[in-house]
Scaffold this motif. Structure first.
Motif, PDB file in Angstrom:
ATOM      1  N   ALA A 265       0.852  -1.193   0.000  1.00  0.00           N
ATOM      2  CA  ALA A 265       0.000   0.000   0.000  1.00  0.00           C
ATOM      3  C   ALA A 265       0.883   1.237   0.000  1.00  0.00           C
ATOM      4  O   ALA A 265       2.056   1.188   0.355  1.00  0.00           O
ATOM      5  N   ASN A 266       0.312   2.335  -0.393  1.00  0.00           N
ATOM      6  CA  ASN A 266       1.013   3.612  -0.359  1.00  0.00           C
ATOM      7  C   ASN A 266       0.517   4.433   0.818  1.00  0.00           C
ATOM      8  O   ASN A 266      -0.590   4.227   1.308  1.00  0.00           O
ATOM      9  N   GLU A 267       1.353   5.345   1.240  1.00  0.00           N
ATOM     10  CA  GLU A 267       1.001   6.243   2.338  1.00  0.00           C
ATOM     11  C   GLU A 267       1.258   7.667   1.888  1.00  0.00           C
ATOM     12  O   GLU A 267       2.221   7.941   1.170  1.00  0.00           O
ATOM     13  N   ALA A 268       0.395   8.568   2.299  1.00  0.00           N
ATOM     14  CA  ALA A 268       0.555   9.978   1.933  1.00  0.00           C
ATOM     15  C   ALA A 268       1.591  10.640   2.824  1.00  0.00           C
ATOM     16  O   ALA A 268       1.555  10.504   4.043  1.00  0.00           O
ATOM     17  N   ALA A 269       2.514  11.344   2.203  1.00  0.00           N
ATOM     18  CA  ALA A 269       3.471  12.172   2.947  1.00  0.00           C
ATOM     19  C   ALA A 269       2.755  13.466   3.319  1.00  0.00           C
ATOM     20  O   ALA A 269       1.756  13.833   2.699  1.00  0.00           O
ATOM     21  N   PRO A 270       3.235  14.165   4.312  1.00  0.00           N
ATOM     22  CA  PRO A 270       2.640  15.472   4.621  1.00  0.00           C
ATOM     23  C   PRO A 270       2.718  16.387   3.399  1.00  0.00           C
ATOM     24  O   PRO A 270       3.607  16.246   2.563  1.00  0.00           O
ATOM     25  N   MET A 271       1.787  17.290   3.293  1.00  0.00           N
ATOM     26  CA  MET A 271       1.845  18.313   2.253  1.00  0.00           C
ATOM     27  C   MET A 271       2.295  19.595   2.936  1.00  0.00           C
ATOM     28  O   MET A 271       1.586  20.117   3.807  1.00  0.00           O
ATOM     29  N   ILE A 272       3.480  20.045   2.590  1.00  0.00           N
ATOM     30  CA  ILE A 272       4.046  21.252   3.180  1.00  0.00           C
ATOM     31  C   ILE A 272       4.303  22.229   2.038  1.00  0.00           C
ATOM     32  O   ILE A 272       5.205  22.037   1.234  1.00  0.00           O
ATOM     33  N   GLU A 273       3.485  23.246   1.978  1.00  0.00           N
ATOM     34  CA  GLU A 273       3.549  24.212   0.885  1.00  0.00           C
ATOM     35  C   GLU A 273       4.806  25.059   0.983  1.00  0.00           C
ATOM     36  O   GLU A 273       5.130  25.594   2.040  1.00  0.00           O
ATOM     37  N   ASP A 274       5.523  25.149  -0.116  1.00  0.00           N
ATOM     38  CA  ASP A 274       6.671  26.045  -0.212  1.00  0.00           C
ATOM     39  C   ASP A 274       6.139  27.477  -0.086  1.00  0.00           C
ATOM     40  O   ASP A 274       5.245  27.868  -0.832  1.00  0.00           O
ATOM     41  N   PRO A 275       6.637  28.277   0.858  1.00  0.00           N
ATOM     42  CA  PRO A 275       6.091  29.628   1.029  1.00  0.00           C
ATOM     43  C   PRO A 275       6.328  30.539  -0.173  1.00  0.00           C
ATOM     44  O   PRO A 275       5.672  31.561  -0.311  1.00  0.00           O
ATOM     45  N   PHE A 276       7.240  30.159  -1.077  1.00  0.00           N
ATOM     46  CA  PHE A 276       7.529  30.971  -2.247  1.00  0.00           C
ATOM     47  C   PHE A 276       6.920  30.407  -3.526  1.00  0.00           C
ATOM     48  O   PHE A 276       6.971  31.037  -4.569  1.00  0.00           O
ATOM     49  N   ASP A 277       6.371  29.176  -3.461  1.00  0.00           N
ATOM     50  CA  ASP A 277       5.784  28.534  -4.637  1.00  0.00           C
ATOM     51  C   ASP A 277       4.651  27.626  -4.181  1.00  0.00           C
ATOM     52  O   ASP A 277       4.889  26.511  -3.716  1.00  0.00           O
ATOM     53  N   GLU A 278       3.425  28.082  -4.305  1.00  0.00           N
ATOM     54  CA  GLU A 278       2.254  27.356  -3.811  1.00  0.00           C
ATOM     55  C   GLU A 278       2.036  26.008  -4.500  1.00  0.00           C
ATOM     56  O   GLU A 278       1.255  25.193  -4.025  1.00  0.00           O
ATOM     57  N   THR A 279       2.744  25.752  -5.598  1.00  0.00           N
ATOM     58  CA  THR A 279       2.580  24.489  -6.332  1.00  0.00           C
ATOM     59  C   THR A 279       3.642  23.456  -5.952  1.00  0.00           C
ATOM     60  O   THR A 279       3.658  22.365  -6.500  1.00  0.00           O
ATOM     61  N   ARG A 280       4.504  23.783  -5.011  1.00  0.00           N
ATOM     62  CA  ARG A 280       5.610  22.886  -4.653  1.00  0.00           C
ATOM     63  C   ARG A 280       5.410  22.328  -3.248  1.00  0.00           C
ATOM     64  O   ARG A 280       5.295  23.082  -2.284  1.00  0.00           O
ATOM     65  N   ASN A 281       5.390  21.001  -3.145  1.00  0.00           N
ATOM     66  CA  ASN A 281       5.268  20.312  -1.868  1.00  0.00           C
ATOM     67  C   ASN A 281       6.681  20.028  -1.359  1.00  0.00           C
ATOM     68  O   ASN A 281       7.421  19.247  -1.961  1.00  0.00           O
TER      69      ASN A 281
END
Length: 144
Positions: free
Chosen positions: A80-96
């Motif tokens: 199975a897969n597990e989701a990693a945390p999603m931590i938004e780059d403060p300078f690029d909203e599209t980068r985890n």
């Protein structure tokens, strides 16, 4: 490079706001390092990686932005897969920022959060106790 060119104006803007009149007039935060660390543990300890994202830019966690990618990691058993945390780059909203995290790294992160939370559950621990080097049980047993 291009990435550095994007970061510097954002950093300059941050410095301008952080040192401007509003920053000087802002009330001081007199919480101790212990209280701030306890808040960090509470913030990440109850984190739901499938439904929440951390936004350093906004200073909160909540529903991820539509453009923030989910990072799935294979579990150790491979089934199975597990989701990693999603931590938004403060300078690029599209980068985890958590796309480099592994399932083993996430497991260790959660263990360390649990260890710290259990230390705070009793009497307030000393900073030196919190900063003690720690190794997973299997590594500690091998070292003996």
């Amino acid at each position: 490079g291009a990435e550095g060119e994007q970061v510097l104006p954002a950093f300059d803007a941050f410095l301008a706001t952080a040192s401007g009149p509003a920053a000087r007039d802002a009330p001081s935060d007199d919480r101790s390092v212990r209280d701030l660390f306890r808040g960090f543990i509470a913030f990440y300890g109850g984190f739901d990686a499938k439904r929440e994202a951390v936004s350093v830019r906004l200073g909160r966690r909540g529903a991820p932005g539509a453009r923030l990618p989910l990072h799935m990691m294979p579990r150790e058993n491979g089934r199975a897969n597990e989701a990693a945390p999603m931590i938004e780059d403060p300078f690029d909203e599209t980068r985890n920022l958590a796309t480099t995290m592994t399932a083993e790294g996430l497991k260790r992160f959660r263990e360390e959060l649990e260890r710290a939370a259990s230390m705070f559950a009793g009497e307030s621990p000393q900073l030196s106790e919190l900063l003690q080097p720690w190794a997973p049980a299997e590594e500690a047993a091998a070292a003996e």
